[in-house]
Scaffold this active site. Structure first.
Site, short mmCIF file in Angstrom:
data_model
loop_
_atom_site.label_atom_id
_atom_site.label_comp_id
_atom_site.label_asym_id
_atom_site.label_seq_id
_atom_site.Cartn_x
_atom_site.Cartn_y
_atom_site.Cartn_z
N TYR A 6 0.84 -1.54 -0.26
CA TYR A 6 -0.36 -0.13 0.11
C TYR A 6 1.26 1.04 -0.01
O TYR A 6 0.55 2.73 -0.02
CB TYR A 6 -0.80 -0.17 0.98
CG TYR A 6 -2.42 -0.89 1.40
CD1 TYR A 6 -2.03 -2.09 0.98
CD2 TYR A 6 -3.36 0.21 1.18
CE1 TYR A 6 -3.64 -2.67 0.87
CE2 TYR A 6 -4.34 -1.15 0.97
CZ TYR A 6 -4.89 -2.05 0.96
OH TYR A 6 -6.17 -2.82 0.64
N LYS A 23 3.09 -15.19 1.44
CA LYS A 23 3.71 -15.72 0.47
C LYS A 23 5.18 -16.07 0.26
O LYS A 23 5.79 -15.89 -0.06
CB LYS A 23 3.09 -15.72 -0.66
CG LYS A 23 1.75 -15.21 -0.41
CD LYS A 23 0.73 -17.05 -1.65
CE LYS A 23 1.55 -16.69 -2.57
NZ LYS A 23 1.08 -18.41 -3.48
N ASP A 46 -2.96 -17.93 0.05
CA ASP A 46 -3.61 -18.38 -0.91
C ASP A 46 -3.99 -19.80 -0.28
O ASP A 46 -5.65 -19.95 -0.29
CB ASP A 46 -3.29 -18.52 -1.92
CG ASP A 46 -1.72 -19.88 -1.98
OD1 ASP A 46 -1.12 -19.97 -0.98
OD2 ASP A 46 -1.13 -20.53 -2.54
N ASP A 90 -6.28 -7.05 3.61
CA ASP A 90 -7.67 -6.81 3.03
C ASP A 90 -8.94 -7.79 2.39
O ASP A 90 -9.46 -7.39 2.44
CB ASP A 90 -7.13 -5.28 2.08
CG ASP A 90 -8.28 -4.92 1.16
OD1 ASP A 90 -8.92 -4.29 2.04
OD2 ASP A 90 -8.18 -4.89 0.55
N ASP A 134 -11.83 -8.80 3.84
CA ASP A 134 -13.16 -9.44 3.27
C ASP A 134 -14.33 -10.44 3.52
O ASP A 134 -15.41 -10.19 3.42
CB ASP A 134 -13.45 -8.79 2.08
CG ASP A 134 -13.77 -7.19 1.80
OD1 ASP A 134 -13.30 -6.01 2.82
OD2 ASP A 134 -14.60 -6.83 1.15
C1 IPM Z 1 -10.24 -1.71 3.81
C2 IPM Z 1 -10.77 -0.70 2.19
C3 IPM Z 1 -9.38 0.11 2.12
C4 IPM Z 1 -7.87 -0.16 2.51
C5 IPM Z 1 -9.58 1.18 0.80
C6 IPM Z 1 -11.20 2.00 0.92
C7 IPM Z 1 -7.93 2.68 1.22
O1 IPM Z 1 -10.84 -1.29 0.63
O2 IPM Z 1 -9.90 -0.33 4.50
O3 IPM Z 1 -10.30 -1.89 3.85
O4 IPM Z 1 -7.87 -0.98 1.32
O5 IPM Z 1 -7.76 -0.66 3.70
MN MN Z 2 -11.49 -3.77 2.20
#
Ligand code: IPM
Ligand code: MN
Ligand code: NAD
Length: 366
Positions: free
Chosen positions: A141, A192, A225, A249, A253
Site C-alpha cells: 500500500y 507467501k 492462498d 484486506d 472481506d
Molecule cells: C478497507 C478498504 C481500504 C483498504 C480502502 C478504501 C483504502 O478496502 O479498509 O478495507 O484497502 O484498506
Molecule cells: Mn477492504
C-alpha cells in the site's frame, strides 16, 4: 476528570447514515453518566467537495489530538475521475499512516441468530470467533517505488512495491500474540514465503517474536492462498490470524461473509500508546461507502456500532460497557430485527438503518 474525546468522521455514501446510529448509542451512554466530548469533521469525498482535499491538515491535527477517531466510510463513483492523489481513499490512507496505526484488528464473530444467513452452512460458522490482525501502515500500500510510467516500448508500466522491515513485522506480531493470550492462545501467520522475499522475512520475524517473547503462545504459519481456502473450508480452526496489509484486506472481506454480511464487521486500528497511556486509535467498519444502497435507509449500522464497542474496549477500558453494547446487538438480532442485507432465503420485511439503531438503543436501555 475530563470526558474522553472523540473525533467523528462520517465520510461518504452510507458512512453518515450508519454514523447517525452510532451517535444515538453515544447519546444513550451520555444519559448513563458516560459522556464523551464529540467533535465532527470531514474526510474522503465530503472533504474533497468542501476543501479540495480528502483529508485536510486541520482535520489531521484534530485526529492526532483526540482520544479516538470514529470513521464511517469513504469513496464513491462520483470521485472515480479524480486524480489519484486526491481520491477519497487517500484520506483514509493518510490518517492511518500519519497516526501510525499499524495494527488493524478485524474480528469476525458469527452471532447465533445469523448462522443461517452466512453463505456457508450453519455448522461451519455457528459460534465462530476469530480475529484477523492486518498490518496497516506498510507493505504494498505504501512501498516505493510506485507509479505508472512509460515503458519506453510504446506501452506503460504500473509499479507497486511490497516492502516490510523487521520492526514493522515485529510490532504487529506482538499485537497478535498479546491478543491471542487473552483469547485462544493461538496465532496463525499468513504470507507467501514460497514466492516473496518479504514473505520469508515476515515468517522469520514472526517466529523470532514468538521464540523470544511469546513462547507460551502457539504459532503456526500458512501460505495466504491456502489461508483463504481454509477460511471458507473450516474457519473455526483459527483464533488469531496475523498478516500483511494487502492479504489482510482480502482475507477480512472474505471473513466478513462468514458472519452473514459485510455490514456486521467492525474494526479497530491501533498504534503506539500516547502520553495518556491510551493507544492512538481509529475505529471503522470494514465495509465501504456502499454507493449501490446509499441514501435509501438500507445500510446495516451494526458494523459501525460494533466499532464503537471496540472503542469502548480498546481505548477507554470500558470492557463491561462494550460487552453490554455487543449483547444489545445480539438481542436485537435474536429478536428477529433484520436490515436488508440480513434477509435470508425465506425473505421477510427488512427494517431501516434508523430502526435498527433505535432497536439497539432500546435493547441497551431494556
Ligand atoms: C478497507 C478498504 C481500504 C483498504 C480502502 C478504501 C483504502 O478496502 O479498509 O478495507 O484497502 O484498506
Ligand atoms: Mn477492504
Ligand atoms: P462496499 O463495502 O462499499 O460494498 C460492497 C457490497 O456490500 C455492496 O453491495 C454494498 O451494498 C454492501 N454493503 C457494504 N456495507 C454494507 C452495510 N453496512 N449494510 C448493507 N450492505 C452493505 O465496497 P465497494 O462497493 O467495493 O466499494 C465502494 C466504495 O467504498 C469504493 O469507493 C471503495 O474504495 C470504498 N471503500 C471504502 C472503505 C472504507 O472507507 N474503509 C472500505 C471499502 C471500500
Amino acid at each position: 476528570m475530563a470526558n474522553p474525546s472523540l473525533l467523528i468522521l462520517p465520510g461518504d455514501g452510507i458512512g453518515p447514515e450508519v454514523m447517525a446510529e452510532v451517535r444515538k448509542v453515544i447519546d444513550w451512554f451520555g444519559t448513563q453518566g458516560i459522556a464523551f466530548d464529540v467533535e465532527e469533521g470531514l474526510i474522503g469525498g465530503a472533504s474533497y467537495d468542501a476543501f479540495g482535499a480528502p483529508m485536510t491538515d486541520a482535520t489531521m491535527e484534530r485526529a492526532q489530538a483526540v482520544d479516538a477517531v470514529l470513521l464511517g466510510a469513504v469513496g464513491g463513483p462520483k470521485y472515480d475521475v479524480l486524480d489519484f492523489a486526491v481520491k477519497p481513499e487517500r484520506g483514509l490512507l493518510r490518517i492511518r499512516k500519519e497516526m501510525d496505526l499499524y495494527a488493524n484488528l478485524r474480528p469476525a464473530q458469527c452471532f447465533d441468530a445469523l448462522a443461517d444467513f452466512s453463505s456457508l452452512k450453519r455448522d461451519i460458522v455457528a459460534g465462530l470467533d476469530i480475529m484477523i490482525v492486518r498490518e496497516l501502515t506498510s507493505g504494498i500500500y505504501f512501498g516505493e517505488p510506485r507509479g505508472i510510467q512509460d515503458d519506453n516500448e510504446g506501452g506503460r508500466v504500473g509499479i507497486n512495491t511490497q516492502r516490510y522491515t523487521t520492526n514493522e513485522i515485529r510490532r504487529v506480531a506482538r499485537s497478535a500474540f498479546e491478543l491471542a493470550r487473552r483469547r485462544g492462545n493461538h496465532v496463525c501467520s499468513m504470507e507467501k514465503a514460497n514466492v516473496m522475499e518479504s514473505g520469508i522475512l515476515w515468517r522469520e520475524e514472526v517466529q523470532w517474536v514468538h521464540d523470544n517473547e511469546y513462547p507460551d503462545v502457539e504459532l503456526s504459519h500458512m501460505y495466504a492462498d491456502n489461508g483463504a481456502m481454509q477460511l471458507v473450508r473450516n474457519p473455526k480452526q483459527f483464533d488469531v490470524i496475523v498478516t500483511d496489509n494487502l492479504f489482510g484486506d482480502l482475507l477480512s472481506d472474505a471473513a466478513a461473509m462468514l458472519t452473514g454480511s459485510l455490514g456486521m464487521l467492525p474494526s479497530a486500528s491501533l498504534g503506539a500508546p500516547m502520553a495518556n497511556g491510551r493507544p492512538k486509535a481509529l475505529y471503522e467498519p470494514v465495509h465501504g461507502s456502499a454507493p449501490d444502497i446509499a441514501g435509501q435507509g438500507k445500510a446495516n449500522p451494526i458494523a459501525c456500532i460494533l466499532s464503537f464497542a471496540m472503542a469502548l474496549r480498546y481505548s477507554f477500558d470500558m470492557g463491561d460497557q462494550a460487552t453490554r453494547l455487543e449483547r444489545a446487538v445480539e438481542k436485537v438480532l435474536a429478536d428477529g430485527h433484520r436490515t436488508a442485507d440480513l434477509m435470508g432465503p425465506e425473505g421477510g420485511t427488512p427494517i431501516t438503518t434508523s430502526q435498527m439503531g433505535d432497536a439497539i438503543v432500546a435493547a441497551l436501555a431494556g
